[in-house]
Motif scaffolding. Sequence first.
Motif, PDB file in Angstrom:
ATOM      1  N   LEU A  51       0.834  -1.201   0.000  1.00  0.00           N
ATOM      2  CA  LEU A  51       0.000   0.000   0.000  1.00  0.00           C
ATOM      3  C   LEU A  51       0.869   1.252   0.000  1.00  0.00           C
ATOM      4  O   LEU A  51       0.640   2.192  -0.778  1.00  0.00           O
ATOM      5  CB  LEU A  51      -0.899  -0.016   1.240  1.00  0.00           C
ATOM      6  CG  LEU A  51      -1.762   1.209   1.508  1.00  0.00           C
ATOM      7  CD1 LEU A  51      -2.914   1.281   0.523  1.00  0.00           C
ATOM      8  CD2 LEU A  51      -2.290   1.181   2.951  1.00  0.00           C
ATOM      9  N   VAL A  52       1.876   1.260   0.849  1.00  0.00           N
ATOM     10  CA  VAL A  52       2.769   2.416   0.972  1.00  0.00           C
ATOM     11  C   VAL A  52       3.657   2.544  -0.259  1.00  0.00           C
ATOM     12  O   VAL A  52       3.827   3.640  -0.816  1.00  0.00           O
ATOM     13  CB  VAL A  52       3.618   2.286   2.254  1.00  0.00           C
ATOM     14  CG1 VAL A  52       4.691   3.363   2.309  1.00  0.00           C
ATOM     15  CG2 VAL A  52       2.722   2.357   3.480  1.00  0.00           C
ATOM     16  N   ALA A  55       1.756   3.768  -3.389  1.00  0.00           N
ATOM     17  CA  ALA A  55       1.499   5.207  -3.345  1.00  0.00           C
ATOM     18  C   ALA A  55       2.735   5.991  -3.752  1.00  0.00           C
ATOM     19  O   ALA A  55       2.661   6.951  -4.537  1.00  0.00           O
ATOM     20  CB  ALA A  55       1.043   5.610  -1.946  1.00  0.00           C
ATOM     21  N   ILE A  69      -1.357   8.501   6.716  1.00  0.00           N
ATOM     22  CA  ILE A  69      -1.827   7.121   6.812  1.00  0.00           C
ATOM     23  C   ILE A  69      -3.088   7.104   7.658  1.00  0.00           C
ATOM     24  O   ILE A  69      -3.083   7.575   8.800  1.00  0.00           O
ATOM     25  CB  ILE A  69      -0.768   6.191   7.432  1.00  0.00           C
ATOM     26  CG1 ILE A  69       0.507   6.168   6.579  1.00  0.00           C
ATOM     27  CG2 ILE A  69      -1.320   4.778   7.594  1.00  0.00           C
ATOM     28  CD1 ILE A  69       1.649   5.362   7.194  1.00  0.00           C
ATOM     29  N   SER A  77       2.155  -0.574   7.944  1.00  0.00           N
ATOM     30  CA  SER A  77       2.279   0.539   6.993  1.00  0.00           C
ATOM     31  C   SER A  77       3.205   1.615   7.531  1.00  0.00           C
ATOM     32  O   SER A  77       4.084   2.118   6.814  1.00  0.00           O
ATOM     33  CB  SER A  77       0.902   1.125   6.677  1.00  0.00           C
ATOM     34  OG  SER A  77       0.073   0.183   6.049  1.00  0.00           O
ATOM     35  N   CYS A 143      -2.647   7.064   2.374  1.00  0.00           N
ATOM     36  CA  CYS A 143      -2.811   5.616   2.378  1.00  0.00           C
ATOM     37  C   CYS A 143      -3.917   5.278   3.367  1.00  0.00           C
ATOM     38  O   CYS A 143      -3.760   5.462   4.576  1.00  0.00           O
ATOM     39  CB  CYS A 143      -1.509   4.920   2.784  1.00  0.00           C
ATOM     40  SG  CYS A 143      -0.230   4.986   1.518  1.00  0.00           S
ATOM     41  N   ALA A 181      -4.336   5.899  -1.999  1.00  0.00           N
ATOM     42  CA  ALA A 181      -4.184   4.444  -2.069  1.00  0.00           C
ATOM     43  C   ALA A 181      -5.062   3.835  -0.980  1.00  0.00           C
ATOM     44  O   ALA A 181      -4.953   4.206   0.192  1.00  0.00           O
ATOM     45  CB  ALA A 181      -2.728   4.038  -1.870  1.00  0.00           C
ATOM     46  N   TRP A 183      -6.481   0.364   0.846  1.00  0.00           N
ATOM     47  CA  TRP A 183      -6.331  -1.073   1.064  1.00  0.00           C
ATOM     48  C   TRP A 183      -7.700  -1.722   1.181  1.00  0.00           C
ATOM     49  O   TRP A 183      -8.629  -1.156   1.753  1.00  0.00           O
ATOM     50  CB  TRP A 183      -5.552  -1.317   2.358  1.00  0.00           C
ATOM     51  CG  TRP A 183      -5.237  -2.764   2.625  1.00  0.00           C
ATOM     52  CD1 TRP A 183      -4.107  -3.436   2.270  1.00  0.00           C
ATOM     53  CD2 TRP A 183      -6.062  -3.711   3.326  1.00  0.00           C
ATOM     54  NE1 TRP A 183      -4.177  -4.738   2.698  1.00  0.00           N
ATOM     55  CE2 TRP A 183      -5.368  -4.939   3.342  1.00  0.00           C
ATOM     56  CE3 TRP A 183      -7.320  -3.644   3.921  1.00  0.00           C
ATOM     57  CZ2 TRP A 183      -5.890  -6.082   3.944  1.00  0.00           C
ATOM     58  CZ3 TRP A 183      -7.855  -4.779   4.515  1.00  0.00           C
ATOM     59  CH2 TRP A 183      -7.135  -5.986   4.530  1.00  0.00           C
ATOM     60  N   VAL A 218      -5.000  -3.170  -3.539  1.00  0.00           N
ATOM     61  CA  VAL A 218      -4.773  -1.733  -3.314  1.00  0.00           C
ATOM     62  C   VAL A 218      -5.423  -0.992  -4.468  1.00  0.00           C
ATOM     63  O   VAL A 218      -5.094  -1.218  -5.634  1.00  0.00           O
ATOM     64  CB  VAL A 218      -3.272  -1.395  -3.237  1.00  0.00           C
ATOM     65  CG1 VAL A 218      -3.083   0.115  -3.145  1.00  0.00           C
ATOM     66  CG2 VAL A 218      -2.617  -2.082  -2.049  1.00  0.00           C
TER      67      VAL A 218
END
Length: 225
Positions: A51-52, A55, A69, A77, A143, A181, A183, A218
């Motif tokens: 996910l991170v 992005a 986040i 994350s 995120c 982004a 999840w 994602v």
Amino acid sequence: MPTSYGHPEVLDRREGPHGEVVLRRHGGLLQIIANGCFLMDTSDGRSERRLVDAALDALDGRDKPDLLIGGLGVGFSLAHAAANPRWGRITVVERERAVIDWHLDGPLSELSARALADPRTKIAESDLRAYVNETSDTYDALCLDIDNGPGWTVTEDNGSLYSPAGLAACASVLRPGGVLAVWSAQPSPEFEETLWNAGFQQVRTEEIPVARGVPDVVHLCVRPG
């Protein structure tokens, strides 16, 4: 490390403003349970780390991008972001005081202690919906790792985050060309359409294989410049 055996041991149980949250140990895993429903554990983390990274990959090469986040969870994350010197400021929004405490001086600190000691890192104790509507800060990437994703929420009011109004609020804290982004524990073509309808561009979905069951995903999109 074994994934599970025997009966889970409850390490802490709290009643918060959004219901009960429990931290338990099951074999070699730490697990977070929300209102009696399994939310996450420390078994893998590959999709949270992706996910991170996804992005960051989707950004336009800007220097030291600032990251927001949504959701601290078990810390995958945050830890992954803080391990990358390419990120600038890293802000994590978490509404459950119990989860924050488990990271600051509880069992989850083994995953996040280094990240929390990083001067770039800040934890904001807030509901993400309130945070994005009230903050004057802006970010290059958001995120979003709240609940189990847009199509499977454990806490009912989290669903508003994935609504057109919630996504508009998320877009408002992104700088032009910024990346959202999201999840999810399962694919959602309907959510892709919602992102397009909310005005985002370059909407796409990346699948991340997991040990069993459907892949995590994602959802990625960009705020127009």
